[in-house]
Design a protein around this motif. Sequence first.
Motif, mmCIF file in Angstrom:
data_model
loop_
_atom_site.group_PDB
_atom_site.id
_atom_site.type_symbol
_atom_site.label_atom_id
_atom_site.label_comp_id
_atom_site.label_asym_id
_atom_site.label_seq_id
_atom_site.Cartn_x
_atom_site.Cartn_y
_atom_site.Cartn_z
ATOM 1 N N TYR A 132 -0.892 6.543 6.901
ATOM 2 C CA TYR A 132 -1.120 7.736 7.725
ATOM 3 C C TYR A 132 -2.567 7.790 8.179
ATOM 4 C CZ TYR A 132 3.195 10.462 7.555
ATOM 5 O OH TYR A 132 4.454 10.927 7.761
ATOM 6 N N SER A 133 -3.503 7.601 7.230
ATOM 7 C CA SER A 133 -4.922 7.646 7.604
ATOM 8 C C SER A 133 -5.292 6.447 8.481
ATOM 9 C CB SER A 133 -5.804 7.701 6.359
ATOM 10 O OG SER A 133 -5.640 6.531 5.583
ATOM 11 N N HIS A 134 -4.656 5.286 8.227
ATOM 12 C CA HIS A 134 -4.943 4.089 9.026
ATOM 13 C C HIS A 134 -4.577 4.299 10.497
ATOM 14 C CE1 HIS A 134 -5.376 -0.158 10.025
ATOM 15 N NE2 HIS A 134 -4.167 -0.106 10.569
ATOM 16 N N THR A 143 0.862 -1.183 0.000
ATOM 17 C CA THR A 143 0.000 0.000 0.000
ATOM 18 C C THR A 143 0.894 1.227 0.000
ATOM 19 O OG1 THR A 143 -1.854 1.078 1.107
ATOM 20 C CG2 THR A 143 -0.194 0.072 2.532
ATOM 21 N N ARG A 202 0.747 7.081 2.433
ATOM 22 C CA ARG A 202 -0.411 7.965 2.646
ATOM 23 C C ARG A 202 -1.566 7.175 3.263
ATOM 24 N NH1 ARG A 202 -2.609 12.830 -0.078
ATOM 25 N NH2 ARG A 202 -0.543 12.993 -0.942
ATOM 26 N N ASP A 203 -1.801 5.946 2.759
ATOM 27 C CA ASP A 203 -2.863 5.112 3.323
ATOM 28 C C ASP A 203 -2.575 4.750 4.774
ATOM 29 O OD1 ASP A 203 -4.274 5.176 0.956
ATOM 30 O OD2 ASP A 203 -3.493 3.255 0.238
ATOM 31 N N ASP A 236 2.227 15.695 9.841
ATOM 32 C CA ASP A 236 2.980 15.177 10.993
ATOM 33 C C ASP A 236 4.366 14.732 10.607
ATOM 34 O OD1 ASP A 236 0.861 15.703 12.594
ATOM 35 O OD2 ASP A 236 0.126 13.651 12.687
ATOM 36 N N GLY A 243 -4.296 7.263 11.930
ATOM 37 C CA GLY A 243 -4.830 8.523 12.427
ATOM 38 C C GLY A 243 -3.817 9.647 12.450
ATOM 39 N N GLU A 267 -1.822 12.891 10.566
ATOM 40 C CA GLU A 267 -2.010 13.929 9.560
ATOM 41 C C GLU A 267 -0.808 13.906 8.624
ATOM 42 O OE1 GLU A 267 -4.618 16.021 9.233
ATOM 43 O OE2 GLU A 267 -5.616 15.009 10.899
ATOM 44 N N LEU A 268 -1.006 14.260 7.375
ATOM 45 C CA LEU A 268 0.102 14.271 6.427
ATOM 46 C C LEU A 268 1.155 15.317 6.812
ATOM 47 C CD1 LEU A 268 -1.750 13.800 3.028
ATOM 48 C CD2 LEU A 268 -0.315 12.151 4.237
#
Length: 137
Positions: free
Chosen positions: A128-130, A122, A125-126, A137, A132, A134-135
Amino acid sequence: MNMNLEPYEDIGGQSKPISSTSEDSEPKRGAFKRTPLSKLKTVNCNFKSPGQLTKTTKVSAEEEVEELERSKKQLDAEIAQLESEGYKVEELDDHIDMLHEYNDIKDMGQSLLGKMAALRRTTTRDLYSHFGLELDD
């Protein structure tokens, strides 16, 4: 001494000579073409000699000294203002050390996220969201 000046191409990590026919003694067209390291840089641009760069105007030594003295006075005034606000010069080294430590930890985290993304097939970026994050960070 026999030197082989035949062009080589890299195929799967192995260097092999580029074959040429008797009709075509020149190497293949792309044999010596360089590719840019970045999409922003172009390799096939005109060469700019350092001698062609615009020359800066010469400043006399006295003018340079005056400019440095003005700069020193301005920096001294800024230091005095920061000290009056409660900042201490000694704290600067501590802050720099903490920033270095923070950057080292962040680099390790980025490296681990990259390896984890590769294992999971993957994107970072995926992940990061998984997790929690922030981009920013």
